[in-house]
Design an enzyme around this catalytic site. Structure first.
Site, PDB file in Angstrom:
ATOM      1  N   HIS A 242       0.833  -1.213   0.000  1.00  0.00           N
ATOM      2  CA  HIS A 242       0.000   0.000   0.000  1.00  0.00           C
ATOM      3  C   HIS A 242       0.871   1.269   0.000  1.00  0.00           C
ATOM      4  O   HIS A 242       0.815   2.074  -0.922  1.00  0.00           O
ATOM      5  CB  HIS A 242      -0.872   0.041   1.262  1.00  0.00           C
ATOM      6  CG  HIS A 242      -1.846  -1.095   1.401  1.00  0.00           C
ATOM      7  ND1 HIS A 242      -2.888  -1.329   0.540  1.00  0.00           N
ATOM      8  CD2 HIS A 242      -1.935  -2.051   2.356  1.00  0.00           C
ATOM      9  CE1 HIS A 242      -3.579  -2.382   0.951  1.00  0.00           C
ATOM     10  NE2 HIS A 242      -3.028  -2.844   2.042  1.00  0.00           N
ATOM     11  N   ASP A 243       1.630   1.469   1.069  1.00  0.00           N
ATOM     12  CA  ASP A 243       2.377   2.726   1.225  1.00  0.00           C
ATOM     13  C   ASP A 243       3.505   2.892   0.208  1.00  0.00           C
ATOM     14  O   ASP A 243       3.667   3.992  -0.352  1.00  0.00           O
ATOM     15  CB  ASP A 243       2.923   2.834   2.657  1.00  0.00           C
ATOM     16  CG  ASP A 243       1.806   2.971   3.685  1.00  0.00           C
ATOM     17  OD1 ASP A 243       2.005   2.577   4.836  1.00  0.00           O
ATOM     18  OD2 ASP A 243       0.712   3.466   3.307  1.00  0.00           O
TER      19      ASP A 243
END
Ligand code: RIB
Ligand code: CA
Length: 319
Positions: A242-243
């Site tokens: 995600h990040d």
């Protein structure tokens, strides 16, 4: 080309830690500072983890400012341990950092950095948006001076990962997200719609660990708990980056496909609290406020991530 100057607002967090590794492994990025926030674990832990990861990467000269411990209005989210492990970064056992955060609160630090060099610094919020929202409210000039926000969060067509409707970062502080999305700051959003197409698999981690190096072992240890969670609850062999995917906007923008839409955040307090609603059919007649990534060449991004981790490992990075 000059490296892009960024501040990452973060709640490390396993994938946050992987984003920090990728940022420091990427010459296209100049990581100016970290600001920490509640989220995957409490802010004392996210701050400790941020300092410890920078020290592990011999980057302890990068300032860290500790931020908000609580959301603006909703109760603090407390169940990150199942996903990110008790310390917040899986099974890694980084030593307690020697360095301390700067004296300033993250909100004040963000304001002073951005006002000192207007339109020069991009902020990458990869946790709940509490710090960013308070900076907007505390200093009216902040929104105009920020170059842009590149936010990991939200879900437009992919459903929620913390409730059926909402993504974790938005749900953890929906009122902060509402303030940010209506601030007028240029926003690029990296939602679950694309991040779930970027799965780091156990085979990828085993390939990386053909290199006998601290960075390779860190990625293995950090993702172990995270992968168990995904296998048990989401049926995936792997974990979503995600990040780290926010950084693709700098290091590999060609892997992402964007659309401009009007996006609002549900703060009505009901079952879809914290959900991000895109006006795909332009029925609200409101101007687009967000550039949203809706397509990604996910496997290519994961390959790029592994290649950069292999290079960092081969350089002897870490420990
Ligand atoms: O929904 C994914 C987001 O929530 C990521 O930022 C992860 O670190 C968690 O904070
Ligand atoms: Ca995060």
């Amino acid at each position: 080309m000059n490296p892009k100057r960024i501040i990452i607002d973060t709640d490390p967090g396993v994938d946050d830690a992987l984003a920090l590794l990728l940022a420091l492994a990427s010459p296209e990025i100049q990581l100016e500072a970290l600001t920490t926030v509640h989220g995957n674990t409490n802010v004392e832990n996210t701050t400790r983890n941020a300092l410890a990861v920078l020290e592990f990467l011999h980057a302890a000269d990068i300032p860290v400012a500790q931020g908000c411990s609580l959301p603006l209005l909703v109760p603090l989210h407390k169940s990150g341990d199942a996903v990110h492990g008790t310390g917040g970064i899986g099974n890694t056992n980084l030593p307690d950092p020697k360095v301390k955060p700067v004296d300033e609160h993250a909100v004040d630090y963000l304001i002073q950095r951005v006002l000192a060099e207007p339109k020069e610094i991009s902020i990458f919020p990869i946790g709940p948006l509490t710090n960013i929202a308070l900076a907007i409210r505390k200093e009216p000039r902040f929104a105009e001076a920020v170059k842009e926000l590149v936010i990991m969060g939200g879900s437009l067509r992919a459903g929620g990962n913390i409730t059926p409707a909402a993504e974790f970062n938005m749900h953890a502080d929906p009122h902060a997200a509402h303030i940010v999305f209506h601030s007028g700051i240029p926003i690029t959003l990296i939602p679950l719609d694309v991040t779930y197409k970027c799965l780091l698999t156990s085979e990828d981690v085993e390939r990386l660990n053909r290199i006998d190096a601290p960075i390779a072992r860190f990625v293995r240890d950090a993702t172990a708990v995270y992968m168990e969670f995904y296998k048990k609850y989401e049926g995936f062999n792997g974990c979503a980056l995600h990040d780290p995917l926010t950084l693709a906007t700098i290091i590999a923008p060609e892997l992402l496909t964007f659309e401009n839409h009007y996006v609002d955040v549900d703060i009505s307090g009901g079952v879809s609290m914290g959900s991000t609603l895109a006006d795909f059919m332009k029925v609200s007649k409101k101007p687009a406020n967000v550039k949203v990534a809706l397509g990604v060449r996910g496997r290519e991004f994961v390959e790029l991530f592994i290649e950069r981790m292999e290079a960092l490992s081969a350089l002897g990075g870490g420990a």
